[in-house]
Every structure is written in C-alpha cells, then in structure tokens.
Design a protein around this motif. Structure first.
Motif, mmCIF file in Angstrom:
data_model
loop_
_atom_site.group_PDB
_atom_site.id
_atom_site.type_symbol
_atom_site.label_atom_id
_atom_site.label_comp_id
_atom_site.label_asym_id
_atom_site.label_seq_id
_atom_site.Cartn_x
_atom_site.Cartn_y
_atom_site.Cartn_z
ATOM 1 N N UNK A 628 8.463 -15.169 -9.493
ATOM 2 C CA UNK A 628 8.786 -13.923 -10.189
ATOM 3 C C UNK A 628 7.541 -13.131 -10.545
ATOM 4 N N UNK A 629 6.502 -13.835 -11.000
ATOM 5 C CA UNK A 629 5.236 -13.164 -11.336
ATOM 6 C C UNK A 629 4.628 -12.543 -10.087
ATOM 7 N N UNK A 630 4.651 -13.289 -8.961
ATOM 8 C CA UNK A 630 4.091 -12.772 -7.705
ATOM 9 C C UNK A 630 4.836 -11.531 -7.239
ATOM 10 N N UNK A 631 6.160 -11.541 -7.419
ATOM 11 C CA UNK A 631 6.962 -10.393 -6.975
ATOM 12 C C UNK A 631 6.689 -9.167 -7.841
ATOM 13 N N UNK A 632 6.508 -9.372 -9.140
ATOM 14 C CA UNK A 632 6.449 -8.233 -10.067
ATOM 15 C C UNK A 632 5.051 -7.839 -10.532
ATOM 16 N N UNK A 633 4.103 -8.782 -10.550
ATOM 17 C CA UNK A 633 2.789 -8.469 -11.111
ATOM 18 C C UNK A 633 2.091 -7.358 -10.356
ATOM 19 N N UNK A 634 2.105 -7.446 -9.034
ATOM 20 C CA UNK A 634 1.420 -6.430 -8.235
ATOM 21 C C UNK A 634 2.149 -5.104 -8.300
ATOM 22 N N UNK A 635 3.452 -5.134 -8.571
ATOM 23 C CA UNK A 635 4.208 -3.887 -8.703
ATOM 24 C C UNK A 635 3.630 -3.032 -9.824
ATOM 25 N N UNK A 636 3.193 -3.690 -10.888
ATOM 26 C CA UNK A 636 2.620 -2.958 -12.020
ATOM 27 C C UNK A 636 1.372 -2.224 -11.578
ATOM 28 N N UNK A 637 0.553 -2.932 -10.763
ATOM 29 C CA UNK A 637 -0.682 -2.316 -10.284
ATOM 30 C C UNK A 637 -0.383 -1.123 -9.393
#
Length: 642
Positions: A628-637
């Motif tokens: 979940x972190x991998x899917x969403x963390x970069x989205x923030x960037x």
C-alpha cells in the motif's frame, strides 16, 4: 521529462518489489492457494508489461514528426524521424523498445491489406514483416534507413481499390491518378521502430500517424491505436488554422477528454522582425483563440509552439530560442496529463487485487490460529482429568472428523454441477463461436455487396456478441452463486473462516465491445448510401473489428479458464487445513491418553505455535502495508510535482 518517466518507472518498480516480497514470504509460509497465485501472477505481469503510449495526429505538413523529434529525441543531437516539407510519414509508425529484439525497423508490406487480417493479427508473425537493422553507431545511415516510413509506390487503380485505398467517387483521389492510370500509395502498411532510447526503455510508446485521410483508410488507427493511447496530441498549423478536415477528424476520432491536447505548431511563421513582440504575441493569441473556438475548447487547452525552433534550441543549447518556441509549456502539460492518469489507472487496477489478497491470506492465518486455540482449550481442559474424560474427548473429535468427511461427499456433487456449468459457459464464450460468427458476417457481406446489406450484417454481428456476453455473464453469475452457497455452508457447519469465492465479471469486455461498436457507428452508422469502394473499405474495417473482438474474447476466455481453475482453491485450502487440524487434535489426545506425551509439554508446544502464528499475522499485515505504501507514497510526490 526523462526525470518524470524515471519517477514513474521507479514508482512501478517499487510496487513490483513490494509484491514480490509479499509473494516470496506467503509462499515460504505456505499461505498461498491457486487464487492467490493467480492474482499475484496477473498483477506482476500487468506491471511488467506496463506502457505509456502517446499518439501524434495531424494532417501532413503540420510538423508532426518534427514535434516528436523536439519533445523526445533532441538529446540525441539530431532528427530521428524524417522531417521535411510535404508528407514524410506515409504509414503508421510506432517507436518503442523491446529488449528481446535488436535495434531495427520492422515494416509490414501494404499488400497485407488484401487479406482478411488487421495489423494486430500480424504482430506476432515475424515472417510477415521486412526487418531492417539500425546501426546506432552510424547516425547518417540510421537516418536513411528510417526514411522507409516515407516510401511510396505507384499501383493500378484496381490494386489500390483492392487495398481499400482508392475511392473513384472522391474528386481529390481522381486528381492523384497519372496519365498511365496509376496512383501513389504507401509502400508499407505499418512500421515499428525498436530503438534503445532512454525514454522508450522506460516504457514510452510513440505513435506517429500519417495524414488525416489515412486514419480513415487504416482501421487499426481508428479502432485501436488512437483510442487506446494514454495521450493524444492533435497538431494544427498556425499559418493555416483549423481546416474542415481537421474538424472532422477531431470530432470523429479524438474529441476533448483526459489526455487530449491540441498543438498549434509553426508559430515561427508568425514571427516578424517588423512587428513588436507584443504584436506577434497578440497575433498568436488570436490564432490560439480561433482554434479553441472551432474545436469547442478553452484557449488554455491549445498550445502554440514552434517544434522546429525548439529542436534547434535544444540541440544547440540556445535557451532563448527554446523559450521563444514555447515547447516547455506543452511538455509540462503532456507529462502532467500522461503520467498521473496512467498511474491512477494502475492504482485502480491494483486496489481490488490487493484487498482480495490481504483477505485471503489473513483468513488462512486466522484459520490456523483458531485451530491452535481450540486445541489449546481442549488440552488445558484435560488438566487433572482422568482417562475416561480423555477417552470421551477422543470419541468426540473422531465423530467430528467423520461428520466433516461426510460433508465432503456433498462437495463432490457440487463439483459435478460446477463441471456442467463450466462446459455450458463456453457455448456462448468459446473461441469457436467467435470464429464461426466472423465467417458468417463475411459470407453475408459477400452475398450483399450493397452498403445497407453490409451494414445490417455488422449490426446483427454486434447484437449477437452482446447476447453471447450477456449469456456468459449469467452463467458465471450462476457459478459464483452456487460456489457462494457452498462456501457459506462449510463456514456455518464447520466454523471455517472463508471469504466468498474470487469474483469474476465480463463487464470489462462488454464495455470494450461497446467502444468498438461506437467507433464503427461514427464511421458508418449514419450514411444511407455509399460507393462500392467505400464498401471495400468497410469490409477492411470489419477485419479490424473482428481482430479486436477475437482479442477481447481470447482474453476473456483465458481469464474465465483461470478463474474456473482457482474458484475452489480457497475452499480446498481450508478443507485441507481443517482435516489436518482434526487429525492432529485426535493424535494429540491419543498420545496423552496413552501417556506417551506429557500434557504440559504439549500445551507449551501449542502456545509456542500460537505465538509464531501471531507473528506471521503481524508480518503479513506489514507486507500488505508495504505494498500500500509503495502504491501511494510516490503518488504524493507526483501530485506535488504536478
């Protein structure tokens, strides 16, 4: 631009790494079943094959190929695609990178248009293509090789008609006929350039289309390549504005929507040393406003640029010229549209799979924990009890085991019904039906040879496809309902923690067929009379329709087959686990009854096993959280950058 794609690629690789870590751990912990393995394999395959496609659409002499060179290949220090006055792209051309192939240009002969096959049908047939190597160390030679996309030949009118490339009722087409009665056509039907450019290695695919008239004559562009592109750049020329043919193609093939950008190229034709910069800017703004009005867009959706000056500025390091070309604003808009939109598509596809994955593995761990807790409760209840109590417990567990075994006979009956329903599914979804239906339409077309008859045959074809998909959807629903009843029955009778069976739906394929029919209707749905040559074109168009439908049904068949194989997997995994637990419970009590094992030693062992399972549960949650972190963390960037 390169950084944007690298960030997207890094995000995707981060998701892949998290999924692979999850896959390895659940495999080592024996927490997988057929459904889990299918979900993981499907998700990883989708990510591995992930592409970002950008289509460039324009009439000839709009500077389309030059714009591709300026946006994507200026760092190479020269033009990659041929670009000059007049028509330089005669056939649809894809630029991509396939690691398994050497740098080359693959060319599909125009003669393949005489067959009942679309371009897509030839993609995996290497023998059909002419392959020319690209020497990356010899730039001039490579540039000459790539000129193949602009090659033409002259053929008789009969041959051009056979390919669907000549309409005798088109006045403009008749003007192209020479004194010998021949007409110029493209030498090639399609070109695929395999080039190890950093952007292409990141998964970018670029589509360079021929002039607007060719879009109508090559159905592959209309049905597949342009609609499926993640971004489409529609290029106009500042010196000509929006022409009638521009408006027709915009309305019929592109239209406003996500990832659709309009480029007003060649603004350098409006630069004038005798006018002030403000006057030049005002003139460009008027053209921008006019183009936006004609296409029913806002002015900010039209990007004035000079592709040629941008390319020169980039190659020579002339920042002033690059800024004056206004290309950077278009690049920002393109990648701000392209990458977040593609990322959201991937994320939406992952959401459902990840939720199902987590539920399945947590259910297996919970079942193991419940089994250990039950056994601990039983063992602790034996403290201080005599042999008769132990013997009574043995008889109770044995009775429970026999009851469970008898319920498995009911499962065998369900399997028989399941097999029958699975067979019935392929009476409406099978590939034999698809093949026979296509052949039926071709026979009806040949028998009619009139437009209304041909159109009616295609109309009936789409109705039969929809009916078959609806029948198939009902059958898969029937299978799902039957399996759901069985899952709930086992859960209620034996306390198994079972999630409902892996869902399956054909809605995606119904939508695909609907989109194909909508494109067909735009092309041919309103006319009441059409020329013989256009009937030939319509037949060619049907070849592409048939190819798309075959591909859609083939994927649906593959997914249905995989689903049928694994729909029972979670239930079977829980049954095996429950049988093992009953067997171990009985064996443990037997050993205690025979005084071969110490009761306290057994309790200690089960408490240790329970602790290990709780740790597994925690680790499983951590790994799922990492995905979940991998899917969403970069989205923030990405969102912050956008």
């Amino acid at each position: 631009m390169v950084r944007d794609l690298q960030q997207y690629s890094a995000w995707r690789q981060g998701v892949v790494a998290a999924l692979q870590a999850y896959q390895a751990w659940v495999g080592a912990a024996a927490l997988t079943d057929g459904a889990t393995e299918l979900r993981l394999a499907r998700t990883l395959a989708r990510l591995a094959d992930d592409k970002l496609s950008v289509a460039f659409v324009a009439e000839f002499s709009r500077g389309k190929s030059e714009l591709i060179n300026a946006i994507f290949f200026a760092d190479y220090g020269q033009r990659i695609l041929p670009s000059a006055a007049g028509r330089t792209t005669m056939c649809p051309t894809e630029l991509l990178y396939e690691a398994g192939r050497p740098p080359s240009i693959r060319l599909l002969p125009i003669e393949t248009r005489a067959e009942n096959l679309s371009t897509s049908d030839y993609r995996d047939s290497d023998a059909a293509w002419t392959v020319l190597p690209l020497d990356l160390e010899a730039a001039g030679q490579m540039h000459e090789t790539l000129k193949q996309v602009s090659m033409t030949k002259r053929v008789t009118l009969a041959e051009a008609k056979r390919y669907g490339l000549y309409d005798e009722d088109d006045a403009d087409a008749q003007l192209a006929v020479d004194a010998r009665g021949t007409i110029e056509i493209s030498l090639w039907r399609h070109a695929i350039i395999n080039f190890p450019h950093p952007l292409l290695k990141q998964g970018l695919v670029i589509l360079d289309t021929p002039g607007l008239n060719a879009i109508g004559t090559e159905p592959e562009l209309t049905l597949n390549l342009i609609p499926n592109a993640h971004a489409v750049l529609f290029i106009l020329a500042a010196d000509t504005g929006v022409t009638k043919s521009d408006i027709e193609v915009w309305r019929k093939h592109i239209g406003a929507g996500p990832g659709r950008l309009v480029v007003l190229n060649k603004i350098d034709s409006m630069w004038d040393e005798l006018r002030s910069d403000a006057e030049v800017d005002a003139a460009i703004a008027r053209q921008q406003d006019g183009a936006a009005h004609m296409l029913a867009l806002e002015a900010r959706q039209v990007f004035p640029v000079s592709a040629q000056k941008a390319l020169v500025g980039k190659i020579n390091g002339d920042q002033a010229l690059l800024a004056k070309s206004r290309l950077e604003a278009l690049e920002r808009a393109l990648f701000n549209e392209l990458i977040p939109a593609k990322r959201d598509i991937v994320r939406q596809q992952l959401d459902g799979e990840l939720a199902a994955l987590g539920a399945a593995q947590q259910a297996l761990v919970a079942a193991r924990i419940r089994g250990i807790v039950e056994q601990l409760h039983e063992l602790k209840s034996l403290r201080g009890k005599n042999q008769s109590v132990v013997a009574h417990m043995m008889r109770r567990i044995d009775a429970e085991k026999k009851e469970f075994d008898s319920s498995l006979f009911k499962l065998q009956a369900t399997r028989a019904v399941f097999t029958r329903l699975s067979t019935e599914l392929y009476t409406s979804l099978g590939m034999d039906i698809v093949r026979d239906d296509i052949e039926r339409v071709r026979r009806e077309m040949q028998a009619s040879r009139f437009f209304l008859g041909v159109r009616e045959a295609v109309k009936q074809y789409f109705e039969r496809i929809r009916r078959n998909l609806e029948l198939s959807e009902r059958k898969t629903g029937e299978i799902s309902e039957m399996m759901g009843v069985m899952y709930r029955k086992f859960s209620a009778e034996h306390g198994l923690a079972l999630a409902l069976p892996m869902p399956f739906s054909l809605q995606r394929y119904e939508e695909e067929i609907g989109a194909i029919e909508a494109i067909y209707s735009k092309q041919f749905g309103t006319a009441t009379l059409i020329t013989t040559s256009r009937v030939v074109l319509m037949e060619k168009f049907f070849d592409s329709i048939a190819s798309r439908v075959r591909k859609s049904f083939k994927t649906a068949n593959d997914e249905a087959e995989a689903w049928l194989k694994v729909i029972m997997a979670p239930l079977e995994a829980q049954i095996r686990l429950h049988k093992e637990q009953l067997k171990h419970r009985l064996a443990s009590i037997q050993r205690i009854h025979d005084a071969s094992d110490s009761l306290e030693q057994k309790i200690d062992a089960f408490e240790a096993a329970l602790l290990a399972l709780e740790q597994q549960k925690t680790r499983l949650a951590e790994l799922a959280g990492a995905i979940g972190i991998a899917v969403n963390a970069q989205c923030v960037a990405f969102d912050a950058a956008a």
